[in-house]
Design an enzyme around this catalytic site. Structure first.
Site, PDB file in Angstrom:
ATOM      1  N   MET A   1      35.171  45.163  46.157  1.00  0.00           N
ATOM      2  CA  MET A   1      33.862  44.564  46.370  1.00  0.00           C
ATOM      3  C   MET A   1      33.013  44.778  45.121  1.00  0.00           C
ATOM      4  O   MET A   1      31.791  44.742  45.167  1.00  0.00           O
ATOM      5  CB  MET A   1      33.191  45.146  47.610  1.00  0.00           C
TER       6      MET A   1
ATOM      7  N   HIS B   1      34.987  51.272  39.176  1.00  0.00           N
ATOM      8  CA  HIS B   1      34.977  52.571  38.527  1.00  0.00           C
ATOM      9  C   HIS B   1      36.415  52.997  38.257  1.00  0.00           C
ATOM     10  O   HIS B   1      37.353  52.199  38.387  1.00  0.00           O
ATOM     11  CB  HIS B   1      34.214  53.602  39.356  1.00  0.00           C
TER      12      HIS B   1
ATOM     13  N   HIS C   1      39.138  52.205  40.824  1.00  0.00           N
ATOM     14  CA  HIS C   1      39.632  50.828  40.754  1.00  0.00           C
ATOM     15  C   HIS C   1      40.543  50.635  39.546  1.00  0.00           C
ATOM     16  O   HIS C   1      41.575  49.951  39.618  1.00  0.00           O
ATOM     17  CB  HIS C   1      38.464  49.846  40.651  1.00  0.00           C
TER      18      HIS C   1
ATOM     19  N   GLN D   1      41.931  52.106  56.638  1.00  0.00           N
ATOM     20  CA  GLN D   1      41.968  50.718  56.179  1.00  0.00           C
ATOM     21  C   GLN D   1      43.371  50.348  55.724  1.00  0.00           C
ATOM     22  O   GLN D   1      43.897  49.281  56.067  1.00  0.00           O
ATOM     23  CB  GLN D   1      40.991  50.537  55.024  1.00  0.00           C
TER      24      GLN D   1
END
Length: 413
Positions: free
Chosen positions: A108, A112, A115, A235
């Site tokens: 999203m 940082h 990621h 998730q």
């Protein structure tokens, strides 16, 4: 977020024994501008899920068209390569042809180092002939309040730079209308009972919105592999389940949690902690490491008991381990299962968290759960073998944090 090849459930998460440990005490790392991967596990606001999307400037659009034919080996060249910016599904379809696999990292935005780690893993898996696409989309279905959605950071310029430096070929940053033409979807994917536990209980409907956008982005990007962070373990488990149950032809790859030097799991939320709150928040990772170490010690003792000969020498060896009472019945020790494995793991973690609850500022525990990674149901106390995840969520001040660690019961030390 993380997926499996055609429902095979393949995962490439490292073992718990390789968990990075803090290298300094109470040292604040550099500010992080974003959350972890797009749906898993996290956001800058209490009800958000991950990082943000930013509107592109005209220069972004021209850069996208000019770099669409950029070769993959440009990542090895000097300087920071630019990732092409793609705004529509048509641009994504027309993007540079590839001879190797396509890997996707869903975010999203507000990228940082967490990621970047995912992008580098995707780049290594795709190889020089493959293609790495990073998606940047702030999913409105994952926000409980409109104000949280509006506050979510948008840093697309910086995201393009981070993605390119880490090895991405393109950043797909569609508008809400591009992803949800005609408004919010009438048909959505339900996370079911698995999505109502733990994080789902704290954020009702969140996982339904997450799975819906993941399914949409998988259809739009058509990857061979999709990379998600282990930090958002629930998730990740839900995405794997969706991919398996609905036969998505994609391999889901889990990547180990990235930690700051003091052990705190990397998250965009860390920037909201002041110095005192950060010291308290370190209890989350300390609790997980304490549980991991307790399990490892139990399993090492049990293995030693099983391999030591049932003689007076064996009794002496057990006594040297500090197990004088067990040495009185060496045969029983040799045949015994590790005592109170799951219960001892929970107790070791809770001891650290209880101490943190008495700190100033205090840690307010949301949950501590030892779960099966396949369905996020609690592990029973009599479990002696198999994989597990120890997950924790807590609030320090106004900031809610999550963390977890993978464990293996019955492993040989």
């Amino acid at each position: 977020m993380t997926h499996i090849p055609g429902g095979s459930g393949a995962t490439h998460a490292p073992a718990a024994d390789n968990m990075p440990r803090p290298t300094t005490d109470n040292t604040a790392a550099t500010d992080n501008t974003a959350a972890m991967t797009t749906t898993s596990a996290s956001a800058a606001s209490a009800s958000a899920a991950s990082g943000p999307i930013a509107s592109a400037s005209d220069s972004h659009a021209s850069a996208a068209s000019g770099s669409a034919s950029r070769a993959s080996d440009s990542h090895a060249s000097a300087g920071t390569p630019a990732a092409a910016l793609l705004r529509t599904a048509a641009e994504l379809v027309a993007f540079a042809p590839r001879n190797g696999p396509r890997a996707v990292v869903m975010t999203m935005g507000a990228l940082h180092e967490g990621h970047a780690t995912l992008i580098r893993a995707a780049r290594a898996a795709a190889g020089p002939d493959g293609q790495v696409v990073v998606t940047v989309f702030v999913n409105p279905l994952q926000f409980g309040e409109a104000a949280d959605l509006e506050r979510y950071p948008r840093t697309l310029d910086a995201d393009l730079a981070v993605a390119g430096a880490a090895g991405a070929d393109a950043v797909f940053a569609p508008s809400v209308d591009e992803v949800y033409p005609g408004g919010e979807p009438q048909v959505r994917i339900s996370a079911g009972p698995m999505g109502e536990r733990f994080e789902g209980a704290s954020r009702p409907g969140h996982f339904d919105g997450m799975l819906t956008v993941v399914a949409k982005l998988l259809h739009l990007t058509r990857p061979d592999l999709a990379f998600y962070g282990q930090k958002d373990a629930q998730q990740l488990a839900l995405i794997r389940r969706m991919v398996r149950d609905l036969n998505f032809p994609v391999e889901i790859v889990g990547v180990a949690t990235v930690r700051e030097p003091d052990g705190l799991a990397l998250s965009s939320r860390n920037r909201f902690l002041d110095a005192a709150e950060r010291r308290t928040a370190l209890a989350l990772s300390r609790a997980l490491f304490a549980a991991h170490d307790r399990l490892a010690a139990q399993q090492a003792l049990h293995a030693r008991a099983q391999t030591t000969a049932a003689t007076t020498g064996r009794a002496a060896a057990l006594t040297a381990l500090g197990e004088a009472r067990a040495a009185a019945d060496t045969q029983a020790v040799a045949l015994a299962r590790p005592v109170d494995g799951p219960a001892a793991v929970r107790a070791a973690a809770r001891l650290v968290l209880d101490d943190a609850a008495a700190e100033q500022p205090p840690l307010a525990l949301d949950y501590l759960a030892l779960v099966d990674p396949a369905d996020f149901t609690e592990i029973p106390d009599d479990r002696t073998t198999g994989e597990a995840i120890l997950a924790v969520a807590a609030r320090v001040g106004t900031t809610r944090l999550i963390d977890n660690i993978p464990l293996t019961f019955g492993a040989t030390p």
